[in-house]
Scaffold this motif. Structure first.
Motif, short mmCIF file in Angstrom:
data_model
loop_
_atom_site.label_atom_id
_atom_site.label_comp_id
_atom_site.label_asym_id
_atom_site.label_seq_id
_atom_site.Cartn_x
_atom_site.Cartn_y
_atom_site.Cartn_z
N LEU A 1 -18.35 -44.50 105.19
CA LEU A 1 -18.35 -45.61 104.22
C LEU A 1 -17.36 -46.67 104.71
CD1 LEU A 1 -19.27 -46.82 101.55
CD2 LEU A 1 -17.58 -45.40 100.38
N ALA A 2 -17.89 -47.82 105.16
CA ALA A 2 -17.07 -48.84 105.81
C ALA A 2 -16.65 -49.96 104.88
CB ALA A 2 -17.83 -49.42 107.00
N VAL A 3 -17.53 -50.34 103.95
CA VAL A 3 -17.27 -51.48 103.08
C VAL A 3 -17.58 -51.08 101.65
CG1 VAL A 3 -17.85 -53.89 102.56
CG2 VAL A 3 -17.94 -53.07 104.93
N VAL A 4 -16.65 -51.35 100.74
CA VAL A 4 -16.86 -51.10 99.31
C VAL A 4 -16.46 -52.35 98.55
CG1 VAL A 4 -16.30 -49.67 97.30
CG2 VAL A 4 -16.38 -48.63 99.58
N THR A 5 -17.32 -52.78 97.65
CA THR A 5 -17.03 -53.95 96.83
C THR A 5 -17.44 -53.70 95.39
OG1 THR A 5 -19.18 -55.07 97.00
CG2 THR A 5 -17.64 -55.40 98.82
N VAL A 6 -16.94 -54.57 94.53
CA VAL A 6 -17.40 -54.65 93.14
C VAL A 6 -17.97 -56.04 92.94
CG1 VAL A 6 -16.65 -54.84 90.73
CG2 VAL A 6 -15.88 -52.92 92.14
N ASN A 7 -19.17 -56.09 92.40
CA ASN A 7 -19.82 -57.35 92.07
C ASN A 7 -19.88 -57.48 90.56
OD1 ASN A 7 -22.61 -58.76 91.28
ND2 ASN A 7 -21.94 -59.63 93.22
N LEU A 8 -19.64 -58.67 90.06
CA LEU A 8 -19.63 -58.88 88.61
C LEU A 8 -20.88 -59.63 88.17
CD1 LEU A 8 -15.88 -59.84 88.02
CD2 LEU A 8 -16.98 -57.59 87.85
N LEU A 9 -21.60 -59.02 87.22
CA LEU A 9 -22.81 -59.61 86.65
C LEU A 9 -22.68 -59.55 85.12
CD1 LEU A 9 -25.70 -60.74 87.04
CD2 LEU A 9 -26.52 -58.37 87.11
N PRO A 10 -22.01 -60.54 84.52
CA PRO A 10 -21.73 -60.48 83.08
C PRO A 10 -22.97 -60.62 82.19
CG PRO A 10 -20.29 -62.06 84.21
CD PRO A 10 -21.39 -61.71 85.15
N ALA A 11 -23.95 -61.39 82.61
CA ALA A 11 -25.09 -61.70 81.75
C ALA A 11 -26.08 -60.54 81.70
CB ALA A 11 -25.79 -62.96 82.24
#
Length: 400
Positions: free
Chosen positions: A164-174
């Motif tokens: 596992l090389a890259v971990v992110t959090v993406n925000l999708l409020p709607a």
């Protein structure tokens, strides 16, 4: 391919799964030839087949269920989760990672988003695998509320998944039917996934940031970029545009012609007598993240002096360009195809060749009709999506 999810009715995404794959491919070829009537019968090259399982490099898993017992997969008509962790479309690095991330979600107490109730936090988990087997994992949250929980459990997740090389959090409020939002929070030191592709003339190194597009089927993407390099080697362009360039796959494949990559590729058809040389290429893409990845790949590949990438709308850029007509234009538009204005610009540009890569043969047929001065001289179907009615078609056009 046999699939227990399909057999018991839990998932029917692979519409033509019960049709033998050679028959699927033959049906697609026949349909494309019947639709694209402007392409001469003799211009069609042999189709490029896909593996019929394990070919998808990206898992787009809807998270549902309840806290402590999440499902990863799709939603049924009532909005309940259908767990598809063992889907046969994904290669082993993804199928081996999905149970691990499900355990992490349960252990961290992340709350799955309830679509019918419009409550909860974790909407999707998106996992991409590189040709080298490295993973990029993105958690799509409604808000920052549970970001801290992911941070606290990240060290164990990285330990459990060494690739596992890259971990992110993406925000999708709607509450919308989208996979991701505009804000991305990178949680690891690395922020992009290297994608080293194998082309006939040598490797093509790309960089895939989280919010950027890459073809779903890596092997077919390699075949498409290899075909583009082969056609470019025969044409011998001095200048080229790559409109809708994404992370720069076509642009970089064309730029490497004459340097080793692209040489030795087989086009299966002679389209011109030009000698291979190293063209100067401009790539245009509306995603700033994708452009950043393309620039990084150009620097890594040693062609930054010959390739320029810019963030912008393809139509607006082409209409405003005062640099004159390039020798070759590559277009790889979304399903809606080219705008009428861009097709008109290409028709009147004086460009000697246009390479059109399309995921929608209906809009491709329309656009070819809008450019009568550019005649199809070669075409090929690439089966990007086995078990469905979708595919990619590449057509090489030559000015007459």
């Amino acid at each position: 391919m046999r699939c227990e999810y399909f057999d018991d009715g839990r998932c029917r995404s692979c519409t033509f799964l019960r049709t033998p794959y050679p028959e699927q491919l033959a049906t697609k070829v026949r349909a494309r030839r019947e639709l694209l009537t402007s392409v001469p019968a003799g211009a069609w090259l042999e189709p490029v087949a896909s593996a019929d399982e394990g070919f998808r490099n990206k898992a787009k898993m809807v998270v549902a269920g309840r806290t402590g017992a999440p499902t990863l997969g799709i939603l049924d008509p009532a909005g309940a989760g259908v767990d598809l962790r063992g889907c046969h479309l994904y290669p082993p690095p993804i199928t081996e990672a999905l149970p691990v991330v499900a355990d992490m979600i349960a252990r961290a107490g992340l709350v799955p988003y309830d679509v019918p109730g419009r409550r909860g936090e974790l909407k999707h988990v998106l996992v991409t695998v590189s040709p080298a087997g490295e993973l990029m994992m993105r958690f799509v949250l409604r808000s920052r509320d549970q970001l801290g929980r992911i941070r606290r459990h990240l060290p164990r997740l990285l330990s459990d998944l060494p690739n596992l090389a890259v971990v992110t959090v993406n925000l999708l409020p709607a509450h919308v039917a989208l996979l991701e939002g505009e804000e991305e929070i990178v949680l690891t030191e690395r922020s992009a996934l290297p994608m080293r592709l194998s082309l006939p003339g040598g490797p093509l190194d790309l960089e895939l940031p989280p919010r950027s597009f890459f073809q779903t089927n890596t092997a077919i993407a390699e075949a498409m970029y290899g075909q583009a390099a082969a056609w470019a080697a025969e044409i011998g362009p001095g200048t080229a545009w790559d409109l809708y360039c994404g992370v720069g796959g076509f642009a970089l494949a064309v730029a490497k012609v004459g340097t080793g990559a692209g040489e030795g590729a087989t086009a299966d058809a002679t389209v011109g007598a030009g000698a291979a040389r190293s063209p100067r290429v401009v790539g245009i893409e509306s995603s700033p993240d994708a452009v950043a990845g393309a620039r990084a790949a150009a620097a890594r590949g040693g062609v930054a002096d010959r390739v320029t990438f810019a963030d912008g709308d393809a139509t607006a850029w082409a209409l405003a360009s005062s640099s004159g007509a390039p020798d070759l234009v590559v277009v790889n538009p979304p399903r809606r195809g080219l705008s009428e204005e861009l097709a008109g610009r290409l028709e009147g540009s004086g460009a000697g060749h246009v390479l059109y890569s399309s995921c929608n043969a209906t809009t491709l047929a329309r656009d070819l009709g809008r450019m009568p001065s550019l005649a199809p001289v070669a075409a090929r179907l690439f089966d990007m999506f086995p078990h469905t009615a979708h595919d990619e078609v590449m057509v090489l056009l030559e000015r007459v």
